[in-house]
Design a protein around this motif. Structure first.
Motif, PDB file in Angstrom:
ATOM      1  N   LEU A 119      -0.268  -1.797   8.776  1.00 43.53           N
ATOM      2  CA  LEU A 119      -1.407  -0.889   8.810  1.00 43.53           C
ATOM      3  C   LEU A 119      -1.745  -0.336   7.427  1.00 43.53           C
ATOM      4  O   LEU A 119      -2.779   0.311   7.239  1.00 43.53           O
ATOM      5  CB  LEU A 119      -1.131   0.276   9.765  1.00 43.53           C
ATOM      6  CG  LEU A 119      -1.685   0.174  11.188  1.00 43.53           C
ATOM      7  CD1 LEU A 119      -1.230   1.370  12.019  1.00 43.53           C
ATOM      8  CD2 LEU A 119      -3.198   0.078  11.197  1.00 43.53           C
ATOM      9  N   GLY A 120      -0.840  -0.557   6.467  1.00 42.92           N
ATOM     10  CA  GLY A 120      -1.085  -0.107   5.103  1.00 42.92           C
ATOM     11  C   GLY A 120      -0.712   1.331   4.828  1.00 42.92           C
ATOM     12  O   GLY A 120      -1.212   1.932   3.868  1.00 42.92           O
ATOM     13  N   ILE A 121       0.203   1.895   5.651  1.00 47.16           N
ATOM     14  CA  ILE A 121       0.542   3.309   5.481  1.00 47.16           C
ATOM     15  C   ILE A 121       2.040   3.547   5.255  1.00 47.16           C
ATOM     16  O   ILE A 121       2.502   4.688   5.329  1.00 47.16           O
ATOM     17  CB  ILE A 121       0.066   4.147   6.685  1.00 47.16           C
ATOM     18  CG1 ILE A 121       0.650   3.594   8.003  1.00 47.16           C
ATOM     19  CG2 ILE A 121      -1.453   4.195   6.728  1.00 47.16           C
ATOM     20  CD1 ILE A 121       0.340   4.458   9.214  1.00 47.16           C
ATOM     21  N   ALA A 122       2.803   2.516   4.970  1.00 54.55           N
ATOM     22  CA  ALA A 122       4.232   2.702   4.700  1.00 54.55           C
ATOM     23  C   ALA A 122       4.417   3.586   3.467  1.00 54.55           C
ATOM     24  O   ALA A 122       3.789   3.360   2.433  1.00 54.55           O
ATOM     25  CB  ALA A 122       4.917   1.350   4.495  1.00 54.55           C
ATOM     26  N   MET A 123       5.251   4.622   3.589  1.00 60.00           N
ATOM     27  CA  MET A 123       5.514   5.536   2.471  1.00 60.00           C
ATOM     28  C   MET A 123       6.752   6.365   2.790  1.00 60.00           C
ATOM     29  O   MET A 123       7.216   6.418   3.933  1.00 60.00           O
ATOM     30  CB  MET A 123       4.319   6.462   2.241  1.00 60.00           C
ATOM     31  CG  MET A 123       4.017   7.398   3.391  1.00 60.00           C
ATOM     32  SD  MET A 123       2.535   8.398   3.107  1.00 60.00           S
ATOM     33  CE  MET A 123       1.269   7.139   3.164  1.00 60.00           C
ATOM     34  N   GLU A 124       7.305   7.008   1.770  1.00 55.26           N
ATOM     35  CA  GLU A 124       8.446   7.890   1.982  1.00 55.26           C
ATOM     36  C   GLU A 124       8.531   8.874   0.825  1.00 55.26           C
ATOM     37  O   GLU A 124       7.943   8.671  -0.240  1.00 55.26           O
ATOM     38  CB  GLU A 124       9.751   7.088   2.086  1.00 55.26           C
ATOM     39  CG  GLU A 124      10.137   6.299   0.860  1.00 55.26           C
ATOM     40  CD  GLU A 124      11.437   5.540   1.068  1.00 55.26           C
ATOM     41  OE1 GLU A 124      12.459   6.197   1.286  1.00 55.26           O
ATOM     42  OE2 GLU A 124      11.410   4.296   1.010  1.00 55.26           O
ATOM     43  N   ASP A 125       9.256   9.974   1.058  1.00 53.22           N
ATOM     44  CA  ASP A 125       9.549  10.926  -0.013  1.00 53.22           C
ATOM     45  C   ASP A 125      10.979  11.435   0.158  1.00 53.22           C
ATOM     46  O   ASP A 125      11.614  11.228   1.197  1.00 53.22           O
ATOM     47  CB  ASP A 125       8.544  12.083  -0.054  1.00 53.22           C
ATOM     48  CG  ASP A 125       8.488  12.880   1.239  1.00 53.22           C
ATOM     49  OD1 ASP A 125       9.553  13.156   1.820  1.00 53.22           O
ATOM     50  OD2 ASP A 125       7.385  13.245   1.662  1.00 53.22           O
ATOM     51  N   GLU A 126      11.487  12.066  -0.868  1.00 55.03           N
ATOM     52  CA  GLU A 126      12.880  12.504  -0.884  1.00 55.03           C
ATOM     53  C   GLU A 126      13.131  13.617   0.124  1.00 55.03           C
ATOM     54  O   GLU A 126      14.210  13.696   0.721  1.00 55.03           O
ATOM     55  CB  GLU A 126      13.263  12.982  -2.286  1.00 55.03           C
ATOM     56  CG  GLU A 126      14.741  13.287  -2.451  1.00 55.03           C
ATOM     57  CD  GLU A 126      15.109  13.629  -3.881  1.00 55.03           C
ATOM     58  OE1 GLU A 126      16.233  14.132  -4.095  1.00 55.03           O
ATOM     59  OE2 GLU A 126      14.271  13.394  -4.788  1.00 55.03           O
ATOM     60  N   LEU A 127      12.146  14.456   0.341  1.00 48.44           N
ATOM     61  CA  LEU A 127      12.329  15.619   1.211  1.00 48.44           C
ATOM     62  C   LEU A 127      12.393  15.248   2.682  1.00 48.44           C
ATOM     63  O   LEU A 127      13.228  15.767   3.432  1.00 48.44           O
ATOM     64  CB  LEU A 127      11.178  16.610   0.982  1.00 48.44           C
ATOM     65  CG  LEU A 127      11.308  17.992   1.623  1.00 48.44           C
ATOM     66  CD1 LEU A 127      12.493  18.748   1.054  1.00 48.44           C
ATOM     67  CD2 LEU A 127      10.020  18.784   1.409  1.00 48.44           C
ATOM     68  N   SER A 128      11.549  14.311   3.115  1.00 49.93           N
ATOM     69  CA  SER A 128      11.444  14.051   4.552  1.00 49.93           C
ATOM     70  C   SER A 128      11.622  12.591   4.954  1.00 49.93           C
ATOM     71  O   SER A 128      11.529  12.260   6.136  1.00 49.93           O
ATOM     72  CB  SER A 128      10.092  14.558   5.069  1.00 49.93           C
ATOM     73  OG  SER A 128       9.016  14.069   4.295  1.00 49.93           O
ATOM     74  N   GLY A 129      11.868  11.695   4.013  1.00 47.93           N
ATOM     75  CA  GLY A 129      12.172  10.310   4.362  1.00 47.93           C
ATOM     76  C   GLY A 129      10.937   9.454   4.579  1.00 47.93           C
ATOM     77  O   GLY A 129       9.858   9.730   4.055  1.00 47.93           O
ATOM     78  N   SER A 130      11.093   8.400   5.397  1.00 47.33           N
ATOM     79  CA  SER A 130      10.047   7.384   5.565  1.00 47.33           C
ATOM     80  C   SER A 130       9.097   7.716   6.703  1.00 47.33           C
ATOM     81  O   SER A 130       9.473   8.354   7.696  1.00 47.33           O
ATOM     82  CB  SER A 130      10.679   6.020   5.853  1.00 47.33           C
ATOM     83  OG  SER A 130      11.514   5.606   4.803  1.00 47.33           O
ATOM     84  N   LEU A 131       7.877   7.240   6.572  1.00 44.55           N
ATOM     85  CA  LEU A 131       6.941   7.250   7.687  1.00 44.55           C
ATOM     86  C   LEU A 131       7.450   6.298   8.759  1.00 44.55           C
ATOM     87  O   LEU A 131       7.982   5.233   8.456  1.00 44.55           O
ATOM     88  CB  LEU A 131       5.560   6.816   7.202  1.00 44.55           C
ATOM     89  CG  LEU A 131       4.423   6.758   8.213  1.00 44.55           C
ATOM     90  CD1 LEU A 131       3.094   7.153   7.551  1.00 44.55           C
ATOM     91  CD2 LEU A 131       4.288   5.360   8.835  1.00 44.55           C
ATOM     92  N   THR A 132       7.306   6.688  10.031  1.00 45.22           N
ATOM     93  CA  THR A 132       7.677   5.808  11.137  1.00 45.22           C
ATOM     94  C   THR A 132       6.469   5.607  12.041  1.00 45.22           C
ATOM     95  O   THR A 132       5.564   6.447  12.098  1.00 45.22           O
ATOM     96  CB  THR A 132       8.839   6.379  11.972  1.00 45.22           C
ATOM     97  OG1 THR A 132       8.438   7.643  12.548  1.00 45.22           O
ATOM     98  CG2 THR A 132      10.076   6.573  11.120  1.00 45.22           C
ATOM     99  N   LEU A 133       6.471   4.488  12.751  1.00 45.14           N
ATOM    100  CA  LEU A 133       5.369   4.182  13.653  1.00 45.14           C
ATOM    101  C   LEU A 133       5.892   3.522  14.913  1.00 45.14           C
ATOM    102  O   LEU A 133       6.683   2.579  14.848  1.00 45.14           O
ATOM    103  CB  LEU A 133       4.354   3.267  12.960  1.00 45.14           C
ATOM    104  CG  LEU A 133       3.066   3.000  13.750  1.00 45.14           C
ATOM    105  CD1 LEU A 133       1.856   2.994  12.833  1.00 45.14           C
ATOM    106  CD2 LEU A 133       3.157   1.663  14.493  1.00 45.14           C
TER     107      LEU A 133
END
Length: 467
Positions: A317-331
């Motif tokens: 879908l083109g929305i994979a992302m992550e950050d140190e504070l909250s981790g990865s996007l899940t779907l």
């Protein structure tokens, strides 16, 4: 302070606490259609009133807010701490082996049954924490209130009703997650989409798809009806698809019509990688069948390109992302209905703090539109974060460390809790790190000792924050 007394009290009331949990867990309190005086149906109504009767029998002052929410107050002093739990449950689902969903049973060190971990067991642990403080006559300067909701699993309209009447406490924790302290919760997008086309009479064809029970549950089963295919063709395709996906297929044939049931593994939508999505597995299977070419099958192939089987991070879908504070996007692709002329579906995406409407919502809308789907969402649920260095959070972590001997730290989660909209609310307990309670799945359980320790920790927190 008072640790010895608290530990002795909770240990001496251990069996009684388990019995009270079982009393509530025997009630099927999943959301049901509205009845007069019962906003979420008779099951939630019964569970709420049973819990309030329990609290009142232990000497607490109770209030029923129109059968949406009930509360139990420790005293009539200044409001300091809310403990926010819920009594509703997700549907029982299938695949239970240890017991029937609403027949709680102790096996070894575990208490099995729907709601034992999410969230009736923790709610009762909080009630016993208050009971310990009350019956030990520990002096408090301020009040703690146990808030018992009945619609957490389906949108939390109950708690919206409550906070339209009452003010938020200076501090709130919900025993509806895990220890140590969850101070960061991801935001979310429950992507609802549709598409329409002209029906085709060509055979063989797909008649319908019906998959999913709740938006926040990875489907463990998914159903389709096809017409015009023989058993040998279906069985061969099913065997090949099972090898590749791990999804099992049951086939029931009646003349030229076949009912297909895809069987995967259910999971909470915040942890879709822990399940095996029967819905996307079913789509994979259908696209491999020699069905007649038509707009319907073109749209299903396009949908599978956007959310392929096994993609739990939104990469396609083109929305994979992550950050140190909250981790990865899940779907998690959780709901789907397909007819001969249209489609309606919903996916559940848990989005990290770095997610925005620009890099998630607008990207999804654009990519789905290119494939012919209309996304109906206008906004996203924002993330939630409470300062981990606040005195409130430090007090929770200190109590956790004291009673468990484990390191206390702040963590993030994908699942939203009751406190998501509260300024100073965190999730705190009631399962220990590493415990998989099978929440929302078959054979849900709570580790009994974890509930006992939780009650002790909650009691200590009440003393530390309200005395």
């Amino acid at each position: 302070m008072y640790r010895k007394e608290i530990e002795e009290y909770i240990e001496s009331h251990k069996q009684e606490m388990i019995e009270d949990i079982c009393t509530l867990c025997r009630i099927n309190s999943e959301k049901m259609p509205y009845r007069e005086g019962m906003p979420y149906g008779p099951g939630a109504f019964e569970a709420l009133n049973e819990a309030l009767d329990l609290a009142e029998s232990y000497g607490f002052s109770i209030t029923n807010y129109d059968n949406y929410v009930g509360t139990a107050d420790l005293n009539d002093k200044e409001h300091q701490l809310d403990i926010l739990a819920h009594l509703d449950v997700v549907p029982a689902g299938e695949g239970w082996k240890e017991t029937e969903p609403f027949e709680p049973v102790v096996k070894g060190d575990k208490l099995f049954g729907r709601g034992t971990a999410d969230d009736k067991g923790p709610a009762v642990a909080a009630l016993y924490a208050m009971r310990a403080v009350k019956e030990l006559n520990i002096p408090l300067e301020k009040n703690v209130r146990l808030i018992l909701g009945t619609d957490e699993e389906c949108g939390s309209s109950d708690i919206a009703h409550y906070y339209s009447i009452e003010k938020e406490a200076p501090m709130t924790f919900s025993p509806d997650g895990s220890f140590p302290v969850v101070n960061t919760e991801k935001g979310g997008l429950n992507g609802h989409f549709t598409a329409e086309w002209t029906a085709s009479d060509l055979l063989p064809k797909l008649v319908s798809i019906d998959a999913g029970t709740k938006v926040n549950v990875v489907p463990g089963k998914a159903n389709a009806v096809v017409k015009g295919l023989d058993a040998k063709t279906l069985e061969h395709a099913a065997a090949e698809c099972e090898k590749r996906t791990g999804i099992r297929f049951e086939l029931k044939l009646d003349e030229d019509t076949a009912v297909i049931t895809a069987i995967g593994e259910s999971a909470h939508a915040s942890l879709p990688e822990e399940g095996n999505n029967a819905l996307t597995g079913l789509l994979s299977f259908l696209t491999e069948l020699p069905l007649a070419e038509c707009e319907q099958m073109t749209m299903i192939r396009r949908l599978l390109e956007l959310i392929p089987h096994g993609d739990t991070k939104g990469e396609a879908l083109g929305i994979a992302m992550e950050d140190e504070l909250s981790g990865s996007l899940t779907l998690a692709f959780s709901l789907l209905k397909v007819t001969e002329s249209g489609i309606e579906g919903t996916f559940d995406s848990r989005c990290p703090v770095c997610a925005t409407e620009e890099n998630v919502l607008q990207v999804v809308r654009r990519n789905m539109a290119e494939k012919g789907f209309t996304l109906h969402n206008d906004s996203m649920k924002p993330p939630h974060h409470v300062d981990g260095n606040s005195e409130f959070v430090k007090t929770l972590l200190n109590a956790y460390e004291s009673y468990t001997g484990r390191k206390g730290e702040c963590v993030s989660m994908g699942g939203g809790t009751y406190v998501h909209e509260l300024k100073n609310g965190v999730a705190f307990g009631a399962s220990m790190p590493g415990t998989d309670n099978r929440m929302h799945g078959a054979d849900e359980y709570a580790v009994i000792e974890e509930l006992i320790v939780s009650a002790k920790i909650f009691a200590q927190v009440i003393v530390d924050l309200c005395s």
